[in-house]
Motif scaffolding. Structure first.
Motif, PDB file in Angstrom:
ATOM      1  N   ASN A 101      13.137  67.966  11.607  1.00 36.86           N
ATOM      2  CA  ASN A 101      11.887  68.798  11.313  1.00 36.86           C
ATOM      3  C   ASN A 101      11.573  70.027  12.330  1.00 36.86           C
ATOM      4  O   ASN A 101      12.129  69.715  13.399  1.00 36.86           O
ATOM      5  N   GLY A 102      10.857  70.779  12.071  1.00 35.63           N
ATOM      6  CA  GLY A 102      10.508  71.711  13.063  1.00 35.63           C
ATOM      7  C   GLY A 102      11.447  72.498  13.559  1.00 35.63           C
ATOM      8  O   GLY A 102      11.320  72.859  14.729  1.00 35.63           O
ATOM      9  N   GLY A 103      12.595  72.691  12.836  1.00 36.38           N
ATOM     10  CA  GLY A 103      13.571  73.637  13.424  1.00 36.38           C
ATOM     11  C   GLY A 103      14.777  72.935  14.085  1.00 36.38           C
ATOM     12  O   GLY A 103      15.617  73.519  14.841  1.00 36.38           O
ATOM     13  N   SER A 104      14.599  71.616  13.636  1.00 40.66           N
ATOM     14  CA  SER A 104      15.895  70.717  14.304  1.00 40.66           C
ATOM     15  C   SER A 104      17.090  70.704  13.561  1.00 40.66           C
ATOM     16  O   SER A 104      17.177  71.109  12.402  1.00 40.66           O
ATOM     17  N   SER A 105      18.195  70.320  14.082  1.00 41.09           N
ATOM     18  CA  SER A 105      19.435  70.205  13.508  1.00 41.09           C
ATOM     19  C   SER A 105      20.338  69.199  13.942  1.00 41.09           C
ATOM     20  O   SER A 105      20.142  68.943  15.204  1.00 41.09           O
ATOM     21  N   LEU A 106      21.381  68.684  13.188  1.00 36.46           N
ATOM     22  CA  LEU A 106      22.396  68.038  13.546  1.00 36.46           C
ATOM     23  C   LEU A 106      23.735  68.602  13.115  1.00 36.46           C
ATOM     24  O   LEU A 106      24.092  69.030  11.939  1.00 36.46           O
ATOM     25  N   THR A 107      24.605  68.870  14.322  1.00 37.94           N
ATOM     26  CA  THR A 107      25.871  69.427  13.980  1.00 37.94           C
ATOM     27  C   THR A 107      26.909  68.625  14.313  1.00 37.94           C
ATOM     28  O   THR A 107      27.067  68.120  15.364  1.00 37.94           O
ATOM     29  N   PHE A 108      27.722  68.273  13.277  1.00 36.71           N
ATOM     30  CA  PHE A 108      29.096  67.390  13.308  1.00 36.71           C
ATOM     31  C   PHE A 108      30.004  68.256  13.819  1.00 36.71           C
ATOM     32  O   PHE A 108      30.317  69.473  12.982  1.00 36.71           O
ATOM     33  N   ASN A 109      30.435  68.134  15.018  1.00 37.82           N
ATOM     34  CA  ASN A 109      31.561  68.822  15.544  1.00 37.82           C
ATOM     35  C   ASN A 109      33.081  68.027  15.361  1.00 37.82           C
ATOM     36  O   ASN A 109      33.142  66.726  15.104  1.00 37.82           O
ATOM     37  N   LYS A 110      34.100  68.786  15.543  1.00 40.73           N
ATOM     38  CA  LYS A 110      35.425  68.264  15.141  1.00 40.73           C
ATOM     39  C   LYS A 110      35.641  67.646  14.030  1.00 40.73           C
ATOM     40  O   LYS A 110      36.295  66.721  14.142  1.00 40.73           O
ATOM     41  N   ILE A 111      35.241  68.284  12.762  1.00 41.99           N
ATOM     42  CA  ILE A 111      35.597  67.809  11.340  1.00 41.99           C
ATOM     43  C   ILE A 111      36.825  68.576  11.128  1.00 41.99           C
ATOM     44  O   ILE A 111      37.154  69.672  11.360  1.00 41.99           O
ATOM     45  N   ILE A 112      37.950  67.751  10.865  1.00 44.70           N
ATOM     46  CA  ILE A 112      39.417  68.018  10.595  1.00 44.70           C
ATOM     47  C   ILE A 112      39.546  68.306   9.250  1.00 44.70           C
ATOM     48  O   ILE A 112      39.463  67.281   8.651  1.00 44.70           O
ATOM     49  N   ALA A 113      40.140  69.297   8.912  1.00 45.98           N
ATOM     50  CA  ALA A 113      40.457  69.651   7.587  1.00 45.98           C
ATOM     51  C   ALA A 113      41.961  69.883   7.606  1.00 45.98           C
ATOM     52  O   ALA A 113      42.507  70.733   8.306  1.00 45.98           O
ATOM     53  N   PRO A 114      43.024  69.505   6.718  1.00 47.21           N
ATOM     54  CA  PRO A 114      44.434  69.455   6.899  1.00 47.21           C
ATOM     55  C   PRO A 114      44.676  70.984   6.179  1.00 47.21           C
ATOM     56  O   PRO A 114      45.837  71.364   6.514  1.00 47.21           O
ATOM     57  N   MET A 115      43.743  71.624   5.370  1.00 45.48           N
ATOM     58  CA  MET A 115      44.215  72.948   4.922  1.00 45.48           C
ATOM     59  C   MET A 115      42.772  73.596   4.618  1.00 45.48           C
ATOM     60  O   MET A 115      41.836  72.823   4.407  1.00 45.48           O
ATOM     61  N   THR A 116      42.952  75.041   4.367  1.00 42.58           N
ATOM     62  CA  THR A 116      41.676  75.779   4.188  1.00 42.58           C
ATOM     63  C   THR A 116      41.330  75.431   2.439  1.00 42.58           C
ATOM     64  O   THR A 116      42.220  75.485   1.701  1.00 42.58           O
ATOM     65  N   GLY A 117      39.987  75.202   2.304  1.00 40.79           N
ATOM     66  CA  GLY A 117      39.876  74.888   0.873  1.00 40.79           C
ATOM     67  C   GLY A 117      38.374  74.460   0.739  1.00 40.79           C
ATOM     68  O   GLY A 117      37.704  74.329   1.771  1.00 40.79           O
ATOM     69  N   ASN A 118      37.758  74.136  -0.426  1.00 43.89           N
ATOM     70  CA  ASN A 118      36.500  73.522  -0.642  1.00 43.89           C
ATOM     71  C   ASN A 118      36.843  72.039  -0.616  1.00 43.89           C
ATOM     72  O   ASN A 118      37.776  71.565  -1.276  1.00 43.89           O
ATOM     73  N   TYR A 119      35.902  71.381   0.119  1.00 43.57           N
ATOM     74  CA  TYR A 119      36.032  69.957   0.242  1.00 43.57           C
ATOM     75  C   TYR A 119      34.780  69.276  -0.343  1.00 43.57           C
ATOM     76  O   TYR A 119      33.638  69.578   0.181  1.00 43.57           O
ATOM     77  N   ARG A 120      34.818  68.179  -1.081  1.00 42.87           N
ATOM     78  CA  ARG A 120      33.768  67.262  -1.260  1.00 42.87           C
ATOM     79  C   ARG A 120      33.329  66.577  -0.172  1.00 42.87           C
ATOM     80  O   ARG A 120      34.154  66.007   0.368  1.00 42.87           O
ATOM     81  N   VAL A 121      32.127  66.604   0.275  1.00 37.49           N
ATOM     82  CA  VAL A 121      31.625  66.035   1.598  1.00 37.49           C
ATOM     83  C   VAL A 121      30.602  64.817   0.918  1.00 37.49           C
ATOM     84  O   VAL A 121      29.514  65.425   0.155  1.00 37.49           O
ATOM     85  N   THR A 122      30.717  63.792   1.251  1.00 40.99           N
ATOM     86  CA  THR A 122      29.605  62.667   0.723  1.00 40.99           C
ATOM     87  C   THR A 122      28.717  62.271   1.840  1.00 40.99           C
ATOM     88  O   THR A 122      29.241  61.915   3.059  1.00 40.99           O
ATOM     89  N   VAL A 123      27.416  62.579   1.939  1.00 38.45           N
ATOM     90  CA  VAL A 123      26.525  62.363   2.638  1.00 38.45           C
ATOM     91  C   VAL A 123      25.768  61.132   2.688  1.00 38.45           C
ATOM     92  O   VAL A 123      25.294  60.883   1.619  1.00 38.45           O
ATOM     93  N   ALA A 124      25.810  60.068   3.378  1.00 38.96           N
ATOM     94  CA  ALA A 124      24.908  58.935   3.341  1.00 38.96           C
ATOM     95  C   ALA A 124      23.762  59.091   4.234  1.00 38.96           C
ATOM     96  O   ALA A 124      23.595  59.609   5.281  1.00 38.96           O
ATOM     97  N   TYR A 125      22.724  58.896   3.556  1.00 37.73           N
ATOM     98  CA  TYR A 125      21.334  59.302   4.056  1.00 37.73           C
ATOM     99  C   TYR A 125      20.103  58.038   3.675  1.00 37.73           C
ATOM    100  O   TYR A 125      20.506  57.271   2.832  1.00 37.73           O
ATOM    101  N   PHE A 126      19.161  58.531   4.338  1.00 41.72           N
ATOM    102  CA  PHE A 126      17.931  57.576   4.349  1.00 41.72           C
ATOM    103  C   PHE A 126      16.558  58.521   4.006  1.00 41.72           C
ATOM    104  O   PHE A 126      16.468  59.422   4.647  1.00 41.72           O
ATOM    105  N   SER A 127      15.976  58.077   3.041  1.00 37.32           N
ATOM    106  CA  SER A 127      14.944  59.163   2.630  1.00 37.32           C
ATOM    107  C   SER A 127      13.856  58.361   1.703  1.00 37.32           C
ATOM    108  O   SER A 127      13.999  58.520   0.446  1.00 37.32           O
ATOM    109  N   GLY A 128      12.783  57.749   2.520  1.00 36.32           N
ATOM    110  CA  GLY A 128      11.758  57.070   1.668  1.00 36.32           C
ATOM    111  C   GLY A 128      10.744  57.873   1.065  1.00 36.32           C
ATOM    112  O   GLY A 128      10.301  57.521  -0.115  1.00 36.32           O
TER     113      GLY A 128
END
Length: 179
Positions: A101-128
């Motif tokens: 919040n307040g301008g914060s961020s989380l960047t996942f680095n070093k995400i490896i893709a075998p080829m260029t394209g659109n990928y389905r990403v499943t996010v596991a999260y908590f949100s009461g």
């Protein structure tokens, strides 16, 4: 498949395997079923057959190269603003990243893709509470997503989104966009 029916799947010239698909609500309701297979580099063939019995109707297959999980608290990731790692007894690694919040961020680095394209990403999260976030890959255009709330702040929910990734190493950034 309005009835529970098996289908046989053969990958390349391997022995075919019976897949006992669950029935859907009716013959007009599509269902999805995950099967893990080994493919070799280059051209592969996947054959579905009925073995002289009734099988379900097929619409499409989605071939996803492989699944890799990336933990939010990994030391390779970048946190900005108020974002921080906290303990969580129900998170996969025993920790989670919160306070986006307040301008914060989380960047996942070093995400490896075998080829260029659109990928389905499943996010596991908590949100009461119902919450939203912005997400972008490789400093590209951000997408806005409204997440449904989970029963409480200790129950994991999942949310699927599609991101464009390039062959090789990528970054995926989640932020509140000052919201």
């Amino acid at each position: 498949s309005g009835d529970q029916r098996p289908v046989y799947m053969q990958v390349n010239n391997d022995t075919d395997e019976m897949i006992d698909l669950p029935k859907t609500a009716n013959w007009d309701t599509i269902g999805m079923y995950d099967v893990e297979v080994s493919l070799h580099k280059g051209v592969n063939t996947i054959t579905f057959s009925d073995h002289d019995w009734y099988s379900p109707d097929l619409d499409r297959i989605e071939v996803i190269p492989y699944t890799i999980s990336y933990e939010a608290e990994d030391s390779d990731n970048t946190l900005t603003g108020e974002a921080r790692v906290t303990d969580s007894p129900t998170a996969s690694g025993g920790k989670k990243v919160g306070y986006l919040n307040g301008g914060s961020s989380l960047t996942f680095n070093k995400i490896i893709a075998p080829m260029t394209g659109n990928y389905r990403v499943t996010v596991a999260y908590f949100s009461g509470d119902p919450r939203s976030f912005y997400v972008g890959a490789n400093n590209g255009e951000e997408q806005f997503h409204d997440l449904p709330k989970t029963p409480d702040w200790d129950t994991v929910g999942t949310y699927d989104l599609t991101l464009p990734l390039t062959e090789g190493e990528n970054t995926i950034t989640f932020s509140d966009n000052n919201g």
